[in-house]
Write a protein that holds these residues in place. Sequence first.
Motif, PDB file in Angstrom:
ATOM      1  N   VAL A   1      -0.431   6.622   6.349  1.00  0.00           N
ATOM      2  CA  VAL A   1       0.235   7.927   6.277  1.00  0.00           C
ATOM      3  C   VAL A   1       1.534   7.864   7.059  1.00  0.00           C
ATOM      4  O   VAL A   1       1.690   7.057   7.982  1.00  0.00           O
ATOM      5  CB  VAL A   1      -0.656   9.062   6.844  1.00  0.00           C
ATOM      6  CG1 VAL A   1      -1.934   9.201   6.040  1.00  0.00           C
ATOM      7  CG2 VAL A   1      -0.957   8.848   8.320  1.00  0.00           C
ATOM      8  N   GLU A   2       2.468   8.727   6.680  1.00  0.00           N
ATOM      9  CA  GLU A   2       3.703   8.793   7.439  1.00  0.00           C
ATOM     10  C   GLU A   2       3.425   9.428   8.797  1.00  0.00           C
ATOM     11  O   GLU A   2       2.432  10.129   8.992  1.00  0.00           O
ATOM     12  CB  GLU A   2       4.766   9.581   6.671  1.00  0.00           C
ATOM     13  CG  GLU A   2       4.409  11.016   6.389  1.00  0.00           C
ATOM     14  CD  GLU A   2       5.475  11.724   5.564  1.00  0.00           C
ATOM     15  OE1 GLU A   2       6.420  11.046   5.114  1.00  0.00           O
ATOM     16  OE2 GLU A   2       5.353  12.954   5.393  1.00  0.00           O
TER      17      GLU A   2
ATOM     18  N   SER B   1       4.481   3.981  11.455  1.00  0.00           N
ATOM     19  CA  SER B   1       5.174   3.323  12.569  1.00  0.00           C
ATOM     20  C   SER B   1       4.247   2.425  13.395  1.00  0.00           C
ATOM     21  O   SER B   1       4.716   1.545  14.108  1.00  0.00           O
ATOM     22  CB  SER B   1       5.824   4.371  13.477  1.00  0.00           C
ATOM     23  OG  SER B   1       4.831   5.193  14.057  1.00  0.00           O
ATOM     24  N   SER B   2       2.936   2.653  13.316  1.00  0.00           N
ATOM     25  CA  SER B   2       2.008   1.848  14.125  1.00  0.00           C
ATOM     26  C   SER B   2       1.757   0.470  13.530  1.00  0.00           C
ATOM     27  O   SER B   2       1.226  -0.418  14.203  1.00  0.00           O
ATOM     28  CB  SER B   2       0.670   2.587  14.298  1.00  0.00           C
ATOM     29  OG  SER B   2      -0.006   2.695  13.072  1.00  0.00           O
ATOM     30  N   LEU B   3       2.143   0.259  12.268  1.00  0.00           N
ATOM     31  CA  LEU B   3       1.928  -1.040  11.633  1.00  0.00           C
ATOM     32  C   LEU B   3       2.653  -2.152  12.378  1.00  0.00           C
ATOM     33  O   LEU B   3       2.134  -3.255  12.536  1.00  0.00           O
ATOM     34  CB  LEU B   3       2.395  -1.010  10.174  1.00  0.00           C
ATOM     35  CG  LEU B   3       1.459  -0.304   9.178  1.00  0.00           C
ATOM     36  CD1 LEU B   3       2.129  -0.200   7.821  1.00  0.00           C
ATOM     37  CD2 LEU B   3       0.143  -1.047   9.071  1.00  0.00           C
ATOM     38  N   GLU B   4       3.848  -1.849  12.858  1.00  0.00           N
ATOM     39  CA  GLU B   4       4.626  -2.864  13.585  1.00  0.00           C
ATOM     40  C   GLU B   4       3.894  -3.268  14.864  1.00  0.00           C
ATOM     41  O   GLU B   4       3.814  -4.448  15.204  1.00  0.00           O
ATOM     42  CB  GLU B   4       6.013  -2.326  13.915  1.00  0.00           C
ATOM     43  CG  GLU B   4       6.903  -3.349  14.615  1.00  0.00           C
ATOM     44  CD  GLU B   4       8.294  -2.821  14.893  1.00  0.00           C
ATOM     45  OE1 GLU B   4       9.054  -3.530  15.594  1.00  0.00           O
ATOM     46  OE2 GLU B   4       8.618  -1.716  14.427  1.00  0.00           O
ATOM     47  N   GLY B   5       3.342  -2.264  15.573  1.00  0.00           N
ATOM     48  CA  GLY B   5       2.610  -2.563  16.799  1.00  0.00           C
ATOM     49  C   GLY B   5       1.346  -3.366  16.525  1.00  0.00           C
ATOM     50  O   GLY B   5       1.006  -4.282  17.297  1.00  0.00           O
TER      51      GLY B   5
ATOM     52  N   VAL C   1       0.859  -1.193   0.000  1.00  0.00           N
ATOM     53  CA  VAL C   1       0.000   0.000   0.000  1.00  0.00           C
ATOM     54  C   VAL C   1       0.885   1.229   0.000  1.00  0.00           C
ATOM     55  O   VAL C   1       1.901   1.281   0.697  1.00  0.00           O
ATOM     56  CB  VAL C   1      -0.929   0.016   1.242  1.00  0.00           C
ATOM     57  CG1 VAL C   1      -1.802   1.257   1.243  1.00  0.00           C
ATOM     58  CG2 VAL C   1      -1.784  -1.232   1.283  1.00  0.00           C
ATOM     59  N   ALA C   2       0.490   2.240  -0.767  1.00  0.00           N
ATOM     60  CA  ALA C   2       1.262   3.475  -0.851  1.00  0.00           C
ATOM     61  C   ALA C   2       1.171   4.253   0.456  1.00  0.00           C
ATOM     62  O   ALA C   2       0.146   4.246   1.133  1.00  0.00           O
ATOM     63  CB  ALA C   2       0.754   4.333  -2.009  1.00  0.00           C
ATOM     64  N   VAL C   3       2.270   4.925   0.795  1.00  0.00           N
ATOM     65  CA  VAL C   3       2.318   5.762   2.002  1.00  0.00           C
ATOM     66  C   VAL C   3       2.113   7.215   1.588  1.00  0.00           C
ATOM     67  O   VAL C   3       2.802   7.730   0.699  1.00  0.00           O
ATOM     68  CB  VAL C   3       3.669   5.611   2.727  1.00  0.00           C
ATOM     69  CG1 VAL C   3       3.723   6.523   3.955  1.00  0.00           C
ATOM     70  CG2 VAL C   3       3.901   4.164   3.118  1.00  0.00           C
TER      71      VAL C   3
ATOM     72  N   VAL D   1       4.375   0.225   1.789  1.00  0.00           N
ATOM     73  CA  VAL D   1       4.582  -0.683   2.917  1.00  0.00           C
ATOM     74  C   VAL D   1       3.819  -1.975   2.645  1.00  0.00           C
ATOM     75  O   VAL D   1       2.813  -1.992   1.945  1.00  0.00           O
ATOM     76  CB  VAL D   1       4.106  -0.060   4.244  1.00  0.00           C
ATOM     77  CG1 VAL D   1       5.007   1.076   4.662  1.00  0.00           C
ATOM     78  CG2 VAL D   1       2.662   0.392   4.156  1.00  0.00           C
ATOM     79  N   GLU D   2       4.332  -3.035   3.231  1.00  0.00           N
ATOM     80  CA  GLU D   2       3.716  -4.349   3.071  1.00  0.00           C
ATOM     81  C   GLU D   2       2.770  -4.599   4.241  1.00  0.00           C
ATOM     82  O   GLU D   2       3.158  -4.522   5.400  1.00  0.00           O
ATOM     83  CB  GLU D   2       4.792  -5.427   3.045  1.00  0.00           C
ATOM     84  CG  GLU D   2       4.268  -6.832   2.804  1.00  0.00           C
ATOM     85  CD  GLU D   2       3.922  -7.097   1.351  1.00  0.00           C
ATOM     86  OE1 GLU D   2       3.017  -7.915   1.108  1.00  0.00           O
ATOM     87  OE2 GLU D   2       4.546  -6.472   0.467  1.00  0.00           O
TER      88      GLU D   2
END
Length: 209
Positions: free
Chosen positions: A126-127, A198-202, A3-5, A17-18
Amino acid sequence: MKVAVLDITGKDTGRKVELSKDVFGIEPNNHAIYLDVKQYLANQRQGTHKSKERAEISGSTRKIKKQKGTGTARAGSIKSGVFRGGGRMFGPRPRSYSFKLNKNLKRLARQSALSIQVSDENVVIVEDFNFDSPKTKNFVDVLKALNIDAKKSLFILDSENTNVYLSSRNLKNSKVLKASEINTYGVLNANKIVITESSLEGINTNLSK
């Protein structure tokens, strides 16, 4: 799936990002969603409802008529629920409506909710962003830039961000949550889900098996 950021002005940053298939790409389980939403709504109930029963009503304790010979039903107290002004029979009492669900079912429900929103193209990445001070106008500008100002939106951040949270608090159609606070009802109740990079990892850590 990639997906585009976007940045907070709505422009493509050129990065992608994947999204984990185990979290954002599963076959939705409707029954798990139903149970998790049911639990969430049940937990919102205060359960403080109360009505007076016959033992709590103020009134005479004398027997209001003789036991036999009246041709009607016997009656021993004016506080009985069959009389006007008497106590309520089997009325509501304070209680808790909450119930438990196992951890795996709740995880499945949240994966299902996110997968539904991704398949309906309602998820925006979003970033990371922040505001210098809490201002509703700043948050409204972000909503307009992402073209979601007229929609119900849910923002998912990596960690607690006071300025962003306070900037959104006056807007009834927008909600800000941390990645650890995601719930099935909140995800499905929004028309657009805005997830910071950054929240994707969480999210993956909390919802992966």
